[in-house]
Design a protein around this motif. Sequence first.
Motif, PDB file in Angstrom:
ATOM      1  N   MET A   1       0.847  -1.192   0.000  1.00  0.00           N
ATOM      2  CA  MET A   1       0.000   0.000   0.000  1.00  0.00           C
ATOM      3  C   MET A   1       0.887   1.248   0.000  1.00  0.00           C
ATOM      4  O   MET A   1       1.828   1.334   0.765  1.00  0.00           O
ATOM      5  N   GLY A   2       0.575   2.185  -0.850  1.00  0.00           N
ATOM      6  CA  GLY A   2       1.349   3.411  -0.953  1.00  0.00           C
ATOM      7  C   GLY A   2       0.810   4.502  -0.049  1.00  0.00           C
ATOM      8  O   GLY A   2      -0.357   4.494   0.358  1.00  0.00           O
ATOM      9  N   LYS A   3       1.698   5.452   0.234  1.00  0.00           N
ATOM     10  CA  LYS A   3       1.294   6.593   1.068  1.00  0.00           C
ATOM     11  C   LYS A   3       2.116   7.809   0.665  1.00  0.00           C
ATOM     12  O   LYS A   3       3.340   7.756   0.611  1.00  0.00           O
ATOM     13  N   VAL A   4       1.419   8.903   0.376  1.00  0.00           N
ATOM     14  CA  VAL A   4       2.069  10.168   0.040  1.00  0.00           C
ATOM     15  C   VAL A   4       1.376  11.271   0.833  1.00  0.00           C
ATOM     16  O   VAL A   4       0.168  11.232   1.050  1.00  0.00           O
ATOM     17  N   THR A   5       2.167  12.241   1.284  1.00  0.00           N
ATOM     18  CA  THR A   5       1.614  13.406   1.971  1.00  0.00           C
ATOM     19  C   THR A   5       1.921  14.628   1.128  1.00  0.00           C
ATOM     20  O   THR A   5       3.080  14.881   0.787  1.00  0.00           O
ATOM     21  N   PHE A   6       0.884  15.370   0.773  1.00  0.00           N
ATOM     22  CA  PHE A   6       1.012  16.588  -0.022  1.00  0.00           C
ATOM     23  C   PHE A   6       0.946  17.795   0.911  1.00  0.00           C
ATOM     24  O   PHE A   6       0.198  17.793   1.885  1.00  0.00           O
ATOM     25  N   TYR A   7       1.710  18.836   0.584  1.00  0.00           N
ATOM     26  CA  TYR A   7       1.768  20.057   1.392  1.00  0.00           C
ATOM     27  C   TYR A   7       1.458  21.264   0.523  1.00  0.00           C
ATOM     28  O   TYR A   7       1.852  21.317  -0.648  1.00  0.00           O
ATOM     29  N   GLU A   8       0.803  22.242   1.132  1.00  0.00           N
ATOM     30  CA  GLU A   8       0.424  23.444   0.386  1.00  0.00           C
ATOM     31  C   GLU A   8       1.635  24.243  -0.094  1.00  0.00           C
ATOM     32  O   GLU A   8       1.621  24.792  -1.186  1.00  0.00           O
ATOM     33  N   ARG A  10       6.092  25.027  -0.312  1.00  0.00           N
ATOM     34  CA  ARG A  10       7.391  24.396  -0.490  1.00  0.00           C
ATOM     35  C   ARG A  10       7.956  23.954   0.858  1.00  0.00           C
ATOM     36  O   ARG A  10       7.588  24.482   1.895  1.00  0.00           O
ATOM     37  N   ASN A  11       8.882  23.014   0.821  1.00  0.00           N
ATOM     38  CA  ASN A  11       9.581  22.525   2.014  1.00  0.00           C
ATOM     39  C   ASN A  11       8.637  21.984   3.086  1.00  0.00           C
ATOM     40  O   ASN A  11       8.878  22.148   4.274  1.00  0.00           O
ATOM     41  N   PHE A  12       7.559  21.363   2.644  1.00  0.00           N
ATOM     42  CA  PHE A  12       6.634  20.640   3.533  1.00  0.00           C
ATOM     43  C   PHE A  12       5.980  21.544   4.573  1.00  0.00           C
ATOM     44  O   PHE A  12       5.768  21.147   5.715  1.00  0.00           O
ATOM     45  N   HIS A  29      -9.119  18.911  -0.995  1.00  0.00           N
ATOM     46  CA  HIS A  29      -8.304  18.668   0.196  1.00  0.00           C
ATOM     47  C   HIS A  29      -7.334  19.806   0.482  1.00  0.00           C
ATOM     48  O   HIS A  29      -7.064  20.111   1.637  1.00  0.00           O
ATOM     49  N   LEU A  30      -6.769  20.426  -0.569  1.00  0.00           N
ATOM     50  CA  LEU A  30      -5.808  21.513  -0.430  1.00  0.00           C
ATOM     51  C   LEU A  30      -6.086  22.568  -1.487  1.00  0.00           C
ATOM     52  O   LEU A  30      -6.433  22.244  -2.613  1.00  0.00           O
ATOM     53  N   SER A  31      -5.891  23.840  -1.111  1.00  0.00           N
ATOM     54  CA  SER A  31      -6.119  24.912  -2.086  1.00  0.00           C
ATOM     55  C   SER A  31      -4.986  24.989  -3.106  1.00  0.00           C
ATOM     56  O   SER A  31      -5.172  25.447  -4.224  1.00  0.00           O
ATOM     57  N   ARG A  32      -3.809  24.542  -2.722  1.00  0.00           N
ATOM     58  CA  ARG A  32      -2.658  24.486  -3.615  1.00  0.00           C
ATOM     59  C   ARG A  32      -1.732  23.390  -3.101  1.00  0.00           C
ATOM     60  O   ARG A  32      -1.892  22.894  -1.994  1.00  0.00           O
ATOM     61  N   CYS A  33      -0.769  22.998  -3.912  1.00  0.00           N
ATOM     62  CA  CYS A  33       0.132  21.923  -3.519  1.00  0.00           C
ATOM     63  C   CYS A  33       1.497  22.155  -4.154  1.00  0.00           C
ATOM     64  O   CYS A  33       1.613  22.155  -5.374  1.00  0.00           O
ATOM     65  N   HIS A  34       2.521  22.358  -3.304  1.00  0.00           N
ATOM     66  CA  HIS A  34       3.844  22.686  -3.823  1.00  0.00           C
ATOM     67  C   HIS A  34       4.968  21.760  -3.374  1.00  0.00           C
ATOM     68  O   HIS A  34       6.110  21.927  -3.808  1.00  0.00           O
ATOM     69  N   SER A  35       4.681  20.805  -2.490  1.00  0.00           N
ATOM     70  CA  SER A  35       5.707  19.837  -2.091  1.00  0.00           C
ATOM     71  C   SER A  35       5.022  18.558  -1.621  1.00  0.00           C
ATOM     72  O   SER A  35       3.823  18.558  -1.317  1.00  0.00           O
ATOM     73  N   CYS A  36       5.787  17.472  -1.564  1.00  0.00           N
ATOM     74  CA  CYS A  36       5.213  16.214  -1.095  1.00  0.00           C
ATOM     75  C   CYS A  36       6.298  15.259  -0.631  1.00  0.00           C
ATOM     76  O   CYS A  36       7.461  15.399  -0.989  1.00  0.00           O
ATOM     77  N   GLY A  61      10.469   9.049  -1.490  1.00  0.00           N
ATOM     78  CA  GLY A  61      11.428  10.141  -1.358  1.00  0.00           C
ATOM     79  C   GLY A  61      10.735  11.436  -1.003  1.00  0.00           C
ATOM     80  O   GLY A  61       9.507  11.493  -0.860  1.00  0.00           O
ATOM     81  N   GLU A  62      11.533  12.484  -0.853  1.00  0.00           N
ATOM     82  CA  GLU A  62      11.017  13.809  -0.518  1.00  0.00           C
ATOM     83  C   GLU A  62      11.157  14.732  -1.720  1.00  0.00           C
ATOM     84  O   GLU A  62      12.182  14.729  -2.399  1.00  0.00           O
ATOM     85  N   TYR A  63      10.120  15.523  -1.947  1.00  0.00           N
ATOM     86  CA  TYR A  63      10.077  16.460  -3.065  1.00  0.00           C
ATOM     87  C   TYR A  63       9.729  17.834  -2.501  1.00  0.00           C
ATOM     88  O   TYR A  63       8.566  18.254  -2.523  1.00  0.00           O
TER      89      TYR A  63
END
Length: 175
Positions: A1-8, A10-12, A29-36, A61-63
């Motif tokens: 099972m995969g898991k990713v966390t998105f952040y509004e 940069r730099n989480f 879920h989010l108004s914008r998304c710039h890192s994950c 990995g981290e993005y």
Amino acid sequence: MGKVTFYEDRNFQGGSYECMSDCADMSSHLSRCHSCKVESGCFVIYDRTNYMGNQYFLKSGEYPDYMNMMGMCSGIRSCRMIPMHKGQYKMKIYERENFGGQSNEMMEDCDNIQDRYSMSDCQSCHVMDGHWLTYEQPQYRGKMMYMRPGEYRSFKDMGYDGVRFHSFRRIMDSC
């Protein structure tokens, strides 16, 4: 099972959304998304809703600023989790739409269909087994498209008008 966390941001930073399945519209879920951060599995992210637009493959990995890293302008709008596949990989590619023209069966990665099969173009395919990434240029470069098992009668009808795919790679990471 995969898991990713998105952040509004940069730099989480900012609000976050944890995802463990496909999501056709991130805006709920989010108004914008710039890192994950991809904690496990593999995902394909899209710059438009409903799995449309430019696609990018992410593995664990981290993005922190994927917009600059991948050249994404508008942020993530949808994502698809790639299920783990064990077993053989098999795809048949066709030179023309609707499974026409020259065809070749692939079970391995192909970095250049012109060199390997003397095909100048691929406009349709049938993925029988496994999950694949196809690229617009040889050597796995340029625009990318994720392909799961199924029939793809016309890349043009899928929003890839004028795009020719020239290299194919199996997704064999620990997805």
